[in-house]
Enzyme design. Structure first.
Site, PDB file in Angstrom:
ATOM      1  CG  ASP A   1     -14.572  19.959  10.872  1.00  0.00           C
ATOM      2  OD1 ASP A   1     -15.002  19.490   9.795  1.00  0.00           O
ATOM      3  OD2 ASP A   1     -13.476  19.639  11.352  1.00  0.00           O
TER       4      ASP A   1
ATOM      5  CB  CYS B   1      -0.909  -0.008   1.225  1.00  0.00           C
ATOM      6  SG  CYS B   1      -1.934   1.460   1.400  1.00  0.00           S
TER       7      CYS B   1
ATOM      8  CB  CYS C   1     -15.142  15.636   5.405  1.00  0.00           C
ATOM      9  SG  CYS C   1     -16.562  15.001   6.329  1.00  0.00           S
TER      10      CYS C   1
END
Length: 482
Positions: free
Chosen positions: A387, A163, A414
């Site tokens: 947020d 990865c 996000c």
């Protein structure tokens, strides 16, 4: 197009978060896990109101922009979606996604705004400071595998020992743990039968301090002496330093990492990370941005948006959905008082510890649902920072936030589709977007962080600096708009 039909076409663009718009002979089809410029074949699996959705069968021709993937698991693992593109192309693609999402809502406001081009992550390889790996098998009754879910599969796990978004320490830990339990022939937890022992491996490593916290998550269906497991980990040659090894017991049927009981096998149950000159104590389940260097860019942008708005340091700032209080502490030196609200009690306790650790005495953290806690706070905010989680702000909480009628607020998102939905409400309530920017916190994936500065048109005349107004349809600068 008809359901079951096999179609071929060119990917015209990719919309957030991972929706390829494919131009086929018979029309447009939406296909996931593709890249702009690729020629693909897909099978139509849904047609509704003239809109077709398909499943990728094969990439017939790569995009002219593709340069090949450095990751051997790309296309098999469900993590990355664009690692075969040069990073600048990835940023261009994400920037376009944000512009297309925001353009319709921002076209409704008459006042000008500034659009900041997307900022890239300072580190693009090995940027993750947290990885959750799953135990399982790559095929039915196959050998033990420890890694990530295979793309499109709930049950199959693929090894990710190569990865690219985790550094070499993660790969060494992953390899060592898999080999250890495979050698002992220890069972893994079957998600369908709800039987077995090994569930997850959680690894967290601080980018700045190099401290590593490891948690092995198992059921209680079997008992094993984990002392040799602990010693194996401590014997690995790592660049960072292991400060804690935990055994977390979880008998929930849900495929999530949680704790019924946690036993410390070595060291401590927390580690320290640094961010913009502040120190943070982070535990197994503490929320902390998974890209430390990217988070510094993100929070720096948020602080720039709101930190220069006041000449006096006597302002009250609300940090709503404050997590472990990272943003609140970033704002502490430009505010009289910062009040953070977070529903996760453990995160609130961590925020209090971190504020004490950093010598900040003007931060208050409250545990509870934002919707309810706002009714209990006596202070009125001068600024608000939002947020929220991916789904955005609860509509009733959003109304209470708007009712404060603060001059300006910053919204960090996000999930830009949730941001757009909430911006519609703000604009209808007299607010306008003054500045917007985005940060690529998650290179190679479909995720983007967006920051918006909103100003209240109800409270005072417009005295802002006039910015050049981009095109309302494409959000390009006027001279570049075709």
């Amino acid at each position: 197009m008809k359901k079951g039909q096999v179609a071929e076409g060119i990917v015209e663009r990719v919309d957030f978060p991972n929706k390829g718009i494919v131009s086929c002979d018979d029309g447009i089809c939406v296909v996931k896990n593709v890249l702009p410029g690729q020629k693909i074949s897909c099978r139509i699996n849904k047609v509704r109101k003239g809109k077709a959705e398909g499943r990728l069968l094969e990439v017939l021709e790569p995009s002219p922009a593709e340069i090949g993937s450095p990751c051997p698991h790309f296309g098999i693992c469900g993590g990355c979606v664009s690692i075969s593109l040069p990073y600048e192309e990835q940023l261009h693609m994400k920037d376009g996604q944000i512009k297309r999402l925001l353009a319709p809502v921002l076209a409704k406001q008459e006042s000008p705004y500034k659009y900041d081009e997307i900022k890239g992550s300072p580190v693009i390889y090995g940027y993750r400071n947290k990885m959750e790996f799953s135990f399982g098998d790559e095929r039915k009754d196959g050998p033990l595998v420890l890694g990530m879910h295979k793309r499109g599969s709930f049950y199959d796990i693929v090894s990710v020992e190569g990865c690219c978004i985790a550094d070499e320490d993660y790969r060494k830990i992953l390899r060592g743990v898999r080999e250890y339990f495979a050698r002992l022939n220890v069972s893994f937890y079957h998600r369908l039968r709800h039987e077995g022992y090994l569930r997850h491996l959680l690894v967290r490593k601080a980018a700045k301090t190099g401290e590593i916290l490891i948690a092995l998550v198992t059921t209680t269906q079997e008992e094993h002496d984990l002392t040799p497991f602990r010693d194996m980990l401590l014997g690995l040659s790592l660049q960072g330093k292991i400060v804690g090894i935990l055994h977390t017991k979880n008998d929930s049927v849900a495929d999530i990492v949680q704790s019924d009981e946690t036993v410390t096998l070595y060291g401590q149950d927390y580690f320290y990370e640094e961010l913009l000159g502040l120190k943070f104590r982070i535990s197994q389940f503490s929320f902390f941005q998974t890209n430390t260097y990217g988070a510094e860019v993100l929070y720096g942008m948020a602080r720039e948006f709101i930190g220069s708005l006041s000449e006096k340091k006597d302002k009250v700032v609300f940090d709503l959905y404050s997590g472990t209080g990272t943003i609140a502490q970033m704002m502490a030196d430009v505010a009289g008082k910062v009040i953070g609200v977070e529903i996760v009690e453990e995160a609130v306790e961590a925020a209090k510890r971190n504020a004490c650790l950093n010598g900040l005495d003007n931060c208050q953290f409250i545990a509870g649902d934002v919707l309810k806690v706002l009714d209990e706070i006596e202070e009125k905010p001068d600024f608000i920072i939002l947020d929220p989680p991916r789904d955005g702000v609860h509509p009733k909480a959003l109304k209470k936030i708007i009712d404060y009628q603060v001059d300006r607020l910053v919204y960090i998102s996000c999930k830009p589709t949730s941001l757009v939905r909430d911006l519609e409400v703000f604009l209808e309530s007299g607010y306008a977007v003054e500045r917007v920017g985005s940060v690529d916190q998650f290179p190679f994936t479909g995720n983007i962080e967006t920051v918006c500065l909103l100003s209240n048109r109800n409270t005072k005349p417009d005295t802002r600096v006039e910015f050049e107004v981009p095109c309302g349809k494409c959000m390009m600068a006027a001279e570049d708009c075709k």
